[in-house]
Enzyme design. Structure first.
Site, PDB file in Angstrom:
ATOM      1  N   GLY A  58      43.645 -45.408  83.142  1.00  0.00           N
ATOM      2  CA  GLY A  58      42.736 -46.482  82.772  1.00  0.00           C
ATOM      3  C   GLY A  58      41.471 -46.381  83.592  1.00  0.00           C
ATOM      4  N   CYS A  85      47.849 -41.193  86.499  1.00  0.00           N
ATOM      5  CA  CYS A  85      46.477 -41.471  86.936  1.00  0.00           C
ATOM      6  C   CYS A  85      46.340 -42.902  87.472  1.00  0.00           C
ATOM      7  CB  CYS A  85      45.501 -41.168  85.799  1.00  0.00           C
ATOM      8  SG  CYS A  85      43.803 -41.046  86.374  1.00  0.00           S
ATOM      9  N   TYR A  86      45.760 -43.825  86.686  1.00  0.00           N
ATOM     10  CA  TYR A  86      45.696 -45.223  87.145  1.00  0.00           C
ATOM     11  C   TYR A  86      47.117 -45.727  87.424  1.00  0.00           C
ATOM     12  CZ  TYR A  86      44.734 -50.243  87.059  1.00  0.00           C
ATOM     13  OH  TYR A  86      44.635 -51.575  87.390  1.00  0.00           O
ATOM     14  N   HIS A 172      46.718 -35.662  84.350  1.00  0.00           N
ATOM     15  CA  HIS A 172      47.180 -36.089  83.025  1.00  0.00           C
ATOM     16  C   HIS A 172      48.100 -35.036  82.390  1.00  0.00           C
ATOM     17  CE1 HIS A 172      44.636 -39.671  82.522  1.00  0.00           C
ATOM     18  NE2 HIS A 172      43.842 -39.033  83.368  1.00  0.00           N
ATOM     19  N   GLU A 174      49.717 -35.309  79.734  1.00  0.00           N
ATOM     20  CA  GLU A 174      49.678 -35.402  78.266  1.00  0.00           C
ATOM     21  C   GLU A 174      48.546 -34.570  77.654  1.00  0.00           C
ATOM     22  OE1 GLU A 174      48.759 -37.601  80.440  1.00  0.00           O
ATOM     23  OE2 GLU A 174      47.127 -38.905  79.772  1.00  0.00           O
ATOM     24  N   SER A 226      46.489 -44.199  46.421  1.00  0.00           N
ATOM     25  CA  SER A 226      45.057 -43.883  46.354  1.00  0.00           C
ATOM     26  C   SER A 226      44.778 -42.417  46.061  1.00  0.00           C
ATOM     27  CB  SER A 226      44.414 -44.240  47.694  1.00  0.00           C
ATOM     28  OG  SER A 226      44.924 -43.372  48.696  1.00  0.00           O
ATOM     29  N   GLY A 227      45.826 -41.596  46.084  1.00  0.00           N
ATOM     30  CA  GLY A 227      45.612 -40.149  45.945  1.00  0.00           C
ATOM     31  C   GLY A 227      45.708 -39.473  47.309  1.00  0.00           C
ATOM     32  N   GLY A 228      45.631 -40.274  48.378  1.00  0.00           N
ATOM     33  CA  GLY A 228      45.722 -39.719  49.736  1.00  0.00           C
ATOM     34  C   GLY A 228      47.165 -39.540  50.186  1.00  0.00           C
ATOM     35  N   ASP A 230      48.990 -40.800  52.828  1.00  0.00           N
ATOM     36  CA  ASP A 230      49.853 -41.887  53.298  1.00  0.00           C
ATOM     37  C   ASP A 230      50.473 -42.671  52.146  1.00  0.00           C
ATOM     38  OD1 ASP A 230      48.755 -40.980  55.636  1.00  0.00           O
ATOM     39  OD2 ASP A 230      47.296 -42.604  55.786  1.00  0.00           O
ATOM     40  N   SER A 231      49.626 -43.111  51.209  1.00  0.00           N
ATOM     41  CA  SER A 231      50.176 -43.947  50.139  1.00  0.00           C
ATOM     42  C   SER A 231      51.079 -43.130  49.215  1.00  0.00           C
ATOM     43  CB  SER A 231      49.052 -44.629  49.355  1.00  0.00           C
ATOM     44  OG  SER A 231      48.160 -43.685  48.820  1.00  0.00           O
ATOM     45  N   THR A 232      50.788 -41.841  49.067  1.00  0.00           N
ATOM     46  CA  THR A 232      51.647 -40.999  48.225  1.00  0.00           C
ATOM     47  C   THR A 232      53.037 -40.907  48.846  1.00  0.00           C
ATOM     48  OG1 THR A 232      49.697 -39.722  47.649  1.00  0.00           O
ATOM     49  CG2 THR A 232      51.812 -38.732  47.110  1.00  0.00           C
ATOM     50  N   LYS A 372      49.896 -39.840  62.173  1.00  0.00           N
ATOM     51  CA  LYS A 372      49.617 -39.039  60.981  1.00  0.00           C
ATOM     52  C   LYS A 372      50.478 -37.768  60.898  1.00  0.00           C
ATOM     53  CE  LYS A 372      46.583 -38.687  57.526  1.00  0.00           C
ATOM     54  NZ  LYS A 372      46.117 -39.802  56.691  1.00  0.00           N
TER      55      LYS A 372
END
Ligand code: XMP
Length: 516
Positions: A58, A85-86, A172, A174, A226-228, A230-232, A372
């Site tokens: 942070g 870190c923080y 870090h 990550e 929508s064709g994208g 996620d919704s598919t 994603k």
């Protein structure tokens, strides 16, 4: 809650730019992780039955007035804690160590040497490069603690308490630049915290199917597609859970890419047997957009018309109690963890396919825990084609914000043809998956050219390709010159109406990804 959730990791967010990355790195090890605000009450954390806690980095100083609040009861938790870190400085400060502001921090690569390889640093090189990004440093570690590693600059690079149930790194792990980062996180998860690697795509799908069935009962679900990606994937998941009691609806506003709507319907209907209906609403959308040039007006018109069309279609469908949509984890974090923060509105994003606010549906959001890349794995496991899974993000208002100036059917056609050639060549040259988003923009400027012996006076086409991790910042993609040549030649030679192609080399900021 399933066992693969309860053996997960809670990450307390102290404002680091890398917090989401920590969550993703943990999940890559098949351990569930959840990000919570640093202010979360200890009891709320306990309710989740985590196997471990990670304190993020942070921007604050642990001794400053602006230090984020947190419930000090977490320091006595009986599960392991990793401070990053923080997070390291916080542990040091509250356990009696000394954290000081040095006036000049460490940013970038540092080399560390391991002093204790019994847990966090086991199975790795004695010396390795790490990524540091800190202003303050620990100048005295708490009593009973010892250093696990030090950096060549003399900084405490990592430390632990006696039984190593509290471990912390100043760097870090990550971040990809930390050479042994993956090993360090793995050591924390499996050696220090004894987590179970049970967060898998298969387990996730089984769990969601059960949850969807429980939530929906005998009800019916409308899925806005929508064709994208996620919704598919939501539509495919709903079909698997409740079959024909879910109906997917794709509203074609006439501003999708060439064949996009058809490809999506084909993959869902023919490929997976999903009950999907496409509605061609392009006449009404395009008539409302006639003569409109202002990008924000375009977005408003499309957003509003989408709601009208959706209302009408939903009513025609008869009684539907639920609406399924593809909300992802970053949206959930955005509305929860950083609630209250105000950001300057650059563009009003109308998400076509999203929920019309005044509609009386109960929401089904099976992807709200996923990033994603995890969503894409679910799509693969459900059997959707790779071309659809890897598809770049596409804005709700579609080509409307990629046709600068007035939108006409002719101009949509020109852009669709050029864009298709561009996408095909990116696939052919195996560049598509290296790019976050690529697209063409039709610019209302005519320039002079020559084809054969004829003078031409036609449209200018911009092409853009950017790399990014979340769309918030982006860099222009270093497209090979041969590919650019191929794209330009093919478009100018085969798309009537375009005689010049330019490549956009603006990063974000100061540019935005879309042109409008
Ligand atoms: P910008 O242009 O703001 O884009 O840098 C960032 C990301 O958001 C997408 N975008 C939109 N998505 N409705 C959407 O659903 C919109 O109105 C919209 N405008 C931009 C853009 O494609 C990129 O992925």
């Amino acid at each position: 809650m399933n066992s693969f959730h309860t053996q997960g990791v809670v990450i307390l967010d102290f404002g680091s730019q890398y917090t989401q990355l920590i969550a993703r790195r943990v999940r890559e090890q098949n351990v569930f992780s959840e990000i919570l605000s640093s202010e979360t009450a200890f009891n709320d954390i306990l309710n989740r039955k985590p196997a471990a806690l990670i304190l993020s980095g942070g921007p604050s100083s642990v001794f400053g007035h602006e230090a984020p609040e947190f419930d000090e009861a977490i320091l006595d938790a009986d599960f392991p804690i990793l401070g990053i870190c923080y997070g390291l400085q916080l542990l040091a400060h509250h356990q009696g160590g000394l954290v000081e502001s040095t006036g000049h921090g460490e940013y970038g690569f540092a080399t560390i040497s391991v002093d204790d390889d019994s847990s966090l640093f086991s199975d790795m090189a004695k010396e390795s490069r790490v990524w540091m990004s800190h202003m303050d440093r620990v100048s005295r570690i708490p009593d009973g603690w010892h250093t696990l590693a030090h950096s060549s600059n003399g900084v405490v690079a990592a430390m632990a308490n006696e039984d190593q149930s509290r471990v912390a790194t100043q760097f870090h792990p990550e971040v990809a630049h930390t050479e042994e980062g993956k090993t360090i996180l793995r050591n924390f998860l499996f050696k220090v915290a004894n987590c179970a690697p049970s967060w898998t795509t298969g387990n996730f799908i089984d769990e969601q199917i059960e949850l969807i069935r429980k939530q929906v009962g005998d009800g019916k679900v409308l899925v806005g597609v929508s064709g994208g990606v996620d919704s598919t994937i939501v539509a495919a998941l709903l079909h698997k859970a409740i079959g024909d009691r879910s109906t997917a609806v794709l509203i074609d506003h006439g501003l999708l890419r060439k064949n996009e709507a058809q490809d999506c319907v084909l993959a869902l209907k023919t490929g997976l047997g999903v009950n999907i209906n496409m509605f061609d609403e392009s006449d009404i959308f395009l008539s409302k957009l006639e003569g409109v040039i202002d990008p924000e007006k375009k977005r408003k018109i499309i957003g509003n018309q989408f709601i009208y069309s959706f209302h009408r279609i939903a009513n025609e469908m008869g009684e539907m109690q639920f609406l399924a949509q593809g909300t992802l984890y970053p949206d959930v974090i955005e509305s929860g963890v950083s609630k209250g923060k105000t950001a300057h509105v650059i563009k009003s994003h109308h998400n076509v396919g999203g929920l019309p606010e005044d509609m009386d549906f109960e929401l089904v959001e099976p992807l709200r825990e996923l990033f994603k890349d995890e969503v894409r794995n679910v799509g693969r496991e459900l059997g959707l084609p790779e071309t659809l899974i890897e598809r770049h993000p596409f804005p709700g208002p579609g080509l409307a914000v990629r046709i600068i100036g007035e939108i006409t059917r002719d101009r949509i056609k020109i852009l669709q043809e050029a864009d298709q050639i561009y996408m095909d060549i990116l696939h052919e040259d195996e560049l598509y998956n290296e790019i976050w988003q690529a697209f063409a923009v039709l610019i209302p400027v005519q320039t002079v050219g020559v084809m054969g012996d004829q003078r031409t006076y036609e449209n200018l086409l911009g092409i853009r390709a950017v790399t990014s991790t979340d769309g918030m910042t982006a860099d222009w993609f270093r497209m090979p010159a041969d590919t650019l040549t191929k794209i330009s030649n093919k478009i100018v030679n085969s798309v009537r109406g375009i005689n010049r192609v330019v490549y956009d080399i603006t990063s974000k900021p100061p540019g935005t990804i879309e042109w409008e």
